[in-house]
Design an enzyme around this catalytic site. Structure first.
Site, PDB file in Angstrom:
ATOM      1  N   ILE A 145      33.917  -3.552  35.940  1.00  0.00           N
ATOM      2  CA  ILE A 145      34.838  -2.701  35.194  1.00  0.00           C
ATOM      3  C   ILE A 145      34.682  -3.170  33.750  1.00  0.00           C
ATOM      4  O   ILE A 145      35.107  -4.273  33.405  1.00  0.00           O
ATOM      5  CB  ILE A 145      36.294  -2.845  35.678  1.00  0.00           C
ATOM      6  CG1 ILE A 145      36.424  -2.353  37.118  1.00  0.00           C
ATOM      7  CG2 ILE A 145      37.238  -2.068  34.750  1.00  0.00           C
ATOM      8  CD1 ILE A 145      37.784  -2.615  37.747  1.00  0.00           C
ATOM      9  N   PRO A 146      34.015  -2.395  32.906  1.00  0.00           N
ATOM     10  CA  PRO A 146      33.554  -2.885  31.602  1.00  0.00           C
ATOM     11  C   PRO A 146      34.622  -2.931  30.508  1.00  0.00           C
ATOM     12  O   PRO A 146      34.538  -2.227  29.500  1.00  0.00           O
ATOM     13  CB  PRO A 146      32.426  -1.915  31.255  1.00  0.00           C
ATOM     14  CG  PRO A 146      32.837  -0.644  31.909  1.00  0.00           C
ATOM     15  CD  PRO A 146      33.532  -1.047  33.184  1.00  0.00           C
ATOM     16  N   CYS A 147      35.611  -3.791  30.675  1.00  0.00           N
ATOM     17  CA  CYS A 147      36.652  -3.910  29.651  1.00  0.00           C
ATOM     18  C   CYS A 147      36.093  -4.488  28.352  1.00  0.00           C
ATOM     19  O   CYS A 147      36.730  -4.363  27.303  1.00  0.00           O
ATOM     20  CB  CYS A 147      37.833  -4.734  30.166  1.00  0.00           C
ATOM     21  SG  CYS A 147      37.403  -6.366  30.741  1.00  0.00           S
ATOM     22  N   HIS A 148      34.891  -5.058  28.402  1.00  0.00           N
ATOM     23  CA  HIS A 148      34.267  -5.554  27.170  1.00  0.00           C
ATOM     24  C   HIS A 148      33.912  -4.406  26.220  1.00  0.00           C
ATOM     25  O   HIS A 148      33.681  -4.641  25.038  1.00  0.00           O
ATOM     26  CB  HIS A 148      33.014  -6.390  27.488  1.00  0.00           C
ATOM     27  CG  HIS A 148      31.939  -5.643  28.209  1.00  0.00           C
ATOM     28  ND1 HIS A 148      31.964  -5.446  29.581  1.00  0.00           N
ATOM     29  CD2 HIS A 148      30.820  -5.031  27.752  1.00  0.00           C
ATOM     30  CE1 HIS A 148      30.891  -4.760  29.932  1.00  0.00           C
ATOM     31  NE2 HIS A 148      30.183  -4.489  28.837  1.00  0.00           N
ATOM     32  N   ARG A 149      33.926  -3.184  26.687  1.00  0.00           N
ATOM     33  CA  ARG A 149      33.613  -2.029  25.836  1.00  0.00           C
ATOM     34  C   ARG A 149      34.797  -1.570  24.996  1.00  0.00           C
ATOM     35  O   ARG A 149      34.680  -0.631  24.222  1.00  0.00           O
ATOM     36  CB  ARG A 149      33.085  -0.877  26.687  1.00  0.00           C
ATOM     37  CG  ARG A 149      31.754  -1.202  27.334  1.00  0.00           C
ATOM     38  CD  ARG A 149      31.199  -0.072  28.157  1.00  0.00           C
ATOM     39  NE  ARG A 149      30.020  -0.519  28.882  1.00  0.00           N
ATOM     40  CZ  ARG A 149      29.603  -0.006  30.024  1.00  0.00           C
ATOM     41  NH1 ARG A 149      30.271   0.998  30.569  1.00  0.00           N
ATOM     42  NH2 ARG A 149      28.540  -0.485  30.616  1.00  0.00           N
TER      43      ARG A 149
END
Length: 177
Positions: free
Chosen positions: A145-149
């Site tokens: 789940i790409p919360c780094h984006r």
């Protein structure tokens, strides 16, 4: 993962997990029979395993890197060769709103970013940017789940549960990939 199972800290669950050194430090991957339940990054293996044990105190934890080899290989290909991750099945506990946020995060195109407020607007919840930030902070499966984006509207990289320097590196990996 059902709320009851999560509330009872995984009672009755068997979780396979493993830790390996990777390009961003240590990577912990844990899975139930239904999918990934934890993906974490850190500087040392021990705190990652301790955190997993605390999250799932009642579960049976089995260390088993070999059964997770395909997962480790996929993450390493992402880190080192900039290959996109497969759409792994997930088995995570979440509120309905967290599910919405995490699904919206998974729809952000590889190599791009947006702010908390942009994501909230995209979800038709323009006043929920703080709730979006909270859901990002509770993401149990980093990168998947790409919360780094998600980055601050004002610029920079912002915070990141697994270290802002790692977030910066993840964004560099995706922009170069």
């Amino acid at each position: 993962m059902t709320p009851k199972r999560f509330k009872h800290q995984g009672k009755g669950l068997t979780i396979r997990y493993g830790c390996e050194k990777c390009a961003l430090g240590w990577l912990l991957i844990a899975t139930t029979e239904l999918g990934l339940c934890s993906v974490q990054l850190g500087d040392d293996e021990k705190p990652l395993v301790t955190g997993l044990r605390m999250d799932f105190e009642q579960a049976t934890l089995r260390r088993d890197e070999e059964s997770l080899r395909a997962c480790f290989d996929a993450f390493n290909a992402y880190f080192e060769d900039r290959k996109r991750l497969p759409d792994f099945p997930l088995d995570v506990q979440a509120t309905a709103f967290q599910v919405q946020v995490w699904q919206a995060l998974r729809e952000i195109p590889y190599g791009t970013t947006m702010s908390y407020s942009e994501l909230a607007r995209r979800m038709d919840a323009p006043n929920a940017s703080r709730a979006v930030a909270s859901a990002c902070a509770r993401n149990p499966v980093t990168i998947t789940i790409p919360c780094h984006r998600i980055v601050p509207r004002t610029g920079g990289f912002g915070g990141y549960r697994w270290d802002p320097a790692r977030k910066k590196r993840l964004l560099e990996i995706e922009r170069l990939g």
